[in-house]
Design an enzyme around this catalytic site. Structure first.
Site, PDB file in Angstrom:
ATOM      1  N   THR A  10      42.640  56.619  61.826  1.00  0.00           N
ATOM      2  CA  THR A  10      41.567  57.603  61.623  1.00  0.00           C
ATOM      3  C   THR A  10      41.882  58.926  62.316  1.00  0.00           C
ATOM      4  O   THR A  10      41.878  59.985  61.700  1.00  0.00           O
ATOM      5  CB  THR A  10      40.230  57.041  62.161  1.00  0.00           C
ATOM      6  N   VAL A  11      42.183  58.871  63.611  1.00  0.00           N
ATOM      7  CA  VAL A  11      42.392  60.113  64.377  1.00  0.00           C
ATOM      8  C   VAL A  11      43.774  60.705  64.088  1.00  0.00           C
ATOM      9  O   VAL A  11      43.917  61.921  63.936  1.00  0.00           O
ATOM     10  CB  VAL A  11      42.193  59.861  65.892  1.00  0.00           C
ATOM     11  N   LYS A  87      40.898  56.127  75.689  1.00  0.00           N
ATOM     12  CA  LYS A  87      40.184  55.968  76.970  1.00  0.00           C
ATOM     13  C   LYS A  87      40.533  54.683  77.702  1.00  0.00           C
ATOM     14  O   LYS A  87      40.553  54.651  78.931  1.00  0.00           O
ATOM     15  CB  LYS A  87      38.673  56.078  76.778  1.00  0.00           C
ATOM     16  N   GLY A 116      34.408  62.615  72.055  1.00  0.00           N
ATOM     17  CA  GLY A 116      34.885  63.004  70.717  1.00  0.00           C
ATOM     18  C   GLY A 116      35.197  64.487  70.683  1.00  0.00           C
ATOM     19  O   GLY A 116      36.027  64.983  71.453  1.00  0.00           O
ATOM     20  N   GLY A 169      34.146  55.423  60.463  1.00  0.00           N
ATOM     21  CA  GLY A 169      35.239  55.692  61.412  1.00  0.00           C
ATOM     22  C   GLY A 169      34.749  56.039  62.802  1.00  0.00           C
ATOM     23  O   GLY A 169      35.495  56.626  63.584  1.00  0.00           O
ATOM     24  N   GLU A 172      35.119  51.674  67.559  1.00  0.00           N
ATOM     25  CA  GLU A 172      36.452  51.266  68.001  1.00  0.00           C
ATOM     26  C   GLU A 172      36.961  50.160  67.073  1.00  0.00           C
ATOM     27  O   GLU A 172      36.192  49.550  66.325  1.00  0.00           O
ATOM     28  CB  GLU A 172      36.373  50.730  69.435  1.00  0.00           C
ATOM     29  N   ASP A 183      32.922  51.047  75.984  1.00  0.00           N
ATOM     30  CA  ASP A 183      33.495  52.346  75.611  1.00  0.00           C
ATOM     31  C   ASP A 183      32.840  53.474  76.426  1.00  0.00           C
ATOM     32  O   ASP A 183      33.517  54.336  76.984  1.00  0.00           O
ATOM     33  CB  ASP A 183      33.290  52.565  74.104  1.00  0.00           C
ATOM     34  N   LYS A 187      34.341  56.048  79.528  1.00  0.00           N
ATOM     35  CA  LYS A 187      34.188  57.505  79.507  1.00  0.00           C
ATOM     36  C   LYS A 187      33.586  58.016  80.816  1.00  0.00           C
ATOM     37  O   LYS A 187      34.005  59.058  81.335  1.00  0.00           O
ATOM     38  CB  LYS A 187      33.333  57.911  78.305  1.00  0.00           C
ATOM     39  N   GLY A 283      34.491  60.128  65.205  1.00  0.00           N
ATOM     40  CA  GLY A 283      34.875  60.452  63.835  1.00  0.00           C
ATOM     41  C   GLY A 283      36.213  61.168  63.799  1.00  0.00           C
ATOM     42  O   GLY A 283      36.677  61.703  64.806  1.00  0.00           O
TER      43      GLY A 283
END
Ligand code: HSE
Length: 379
Positions: A10-11, A87, A116, A169, A172, A183, A187, A283
């Protein structure tokens, strides 16, 4: 200048596309799994990347701890700058990787690992050099914000909205990390390290949204309250506090207007006062934008400074009233300010209690096979 990309999910695809239109930078080789090299720019050997003199920086967007950790270390050893959105990797090995980057005279940046597209760590790193950060945190998980918003605003079912967040998306690879609060916890760990030079590695309190039911949503909505998954961090003596839990907000709180996959990252500076950053927290393109933003700022910023050390979080001084729904036979363990019976459960608001104590009570009840939902109540 060429940027190699590790991972084409995705990224990774978003970073590649953005680099095709980025002044001064261009996409270089992309590392994929062996057998997936279906385009000339895709390679399956990390050696090919670290030995390529045209590769100036590496964007690690593959996720997971290994082999990402070894690959990032190889890139740094080879004198390449590294930017990552990972992360889990930064929380587990960030101090060591930053030290390696320092020795090699290159950058190791990870804005995309927290918030994000929201430039939270970037701004925090700059603010921490000039101001005293009194507290930080906010909404730092797009998946759970999207889910809570859809459940509350549209009455949707937990399982359906989780599937939707995955399809968009946001989640995780294993969405348990999102709904369990892990998650978001990673962070807040990173934010504390950037702001306080203290990376909390244990002693946390973490509650996600896995226990929430439609009946819970209906009840706190009837009370005029809105639920968000909130991270909190700040100084605590020689350590820091760092925890994640659902929080119920009154209708006029800014958190209630944070919808969909948005994040609301906050810090409070002694001189700056409250700073709030709002934007898409998950996203493809929001996260890719943070990776590319870091790539454009290489050499000008340090996120983990040399003084950064690992600490045990200390949440004992953090105290809130909580909304609790619990099995009727366990309700006596709480000091309810007001409550009512609801089938086999009791629900209501309990007197202020320390965060670790509340989380321990809930864990004990679950270990005994009982059921509980809790959320701090914001005045
Ligand atoms: N799964 C993460 C989230 C992705 O939903 O916030 C962005 O870090």
């Amino acid at each position: 200048m060429k940027v190699a990309i590790l991972g084409f999910g995705t990224v990774g695809v978003g970073v590649y596309e953005m680099l095709e239109n980025c002044a001064g930078l261009e996409p270089g080789p992309v590392l994929v799994r062996p057998g997936k090299e279906d385009k000339p720019f895709k390679v399956s050997s990390m050696e090919a990347i670290v030995n390529d003199p045209e590769v100036y920086a590496v964007a690690e967007v593959m996720g997971g701890i290994e082999p990402a950790n070894s690959y990032v270390a190889m890139a740094l050893e080879a004198g390449k700058h590294v930017v990552t959105s990972n992360k889990a990797l930064v929380a587990a090995h960030g101090i060591e990787l930053a030290e390696l980057a320092r020795r090699k005279g290159v950058s190791f940046l990870f804005s995309a690992a927290c918030g994000g597209g929201v430039p939270f760590l970037h701004n925090l790193a700059i603010a921490a050099q000039s101001d005293k950060i009194l507290s930080l945190g906010g909404i730092l998980n797009g998946t759970t914000n999207f889910m809570l918003d859809a459940m509350q605003a549209e009455g949707k079912d937990y399982g359906d909205v989780l599937k939707q967040a995955q399809a968009l998306g946001y989640a995780e690879a294993d969405p348990t990390a999102d709904v369990s609060g892990l998650d978001a916890l990673r962070k807040i760990m990173l934010a504390c390290a950037v702001a306080y030079d203290k990376l909390p590695v244990d002693g946390f309190s973490r509650e996600g949204i896995e226990s929430i039911t439609a009946a819970d949503v209906a009840d706190f909505q009837a009370r005029g309250l809105t639920c968000r998954l909130i991270t909190s961090g700040g100084p605590a003596g020689a350590s820091v506090y760092a925890y994640v839990e659902p929080v119920l907000f009154p209708a006029n709180a800014p958190e209630c207007s944070v919808v969909k996959n948005f994040n609301m990252a906050k810090y409070n500076g002694e001189n700056a006062g409250a700073i709030v950053l709002l934007g898409q927290g998950a996203g493809r393109y929001p996260t890719a934008s943070a990776v590319v933003r870091d790539l454009c700022g290489l050499g000008s910023l340090e996120m983990f400074r040399p003084a950064c050390v690992k600490v045990r979080a200390n949440n004992a001084g953090c105290v809130h009233p909580y909304y609790v729904r619990v099995d009727a036979d366990k309700a006596g363990r709480f000091s309810f300010r007001e409550c009512r019976a609801d089938g086999d459960s009791v629900r209501g608001v309990v007197e202020p209690i320390a965060v670790p104590q509340m989380h321990k009570l809930a864990n004990d009840i679950r270990q005994e096979g009982g059921s509980i939902f809790f959320a701090a109540v914001e005045a």
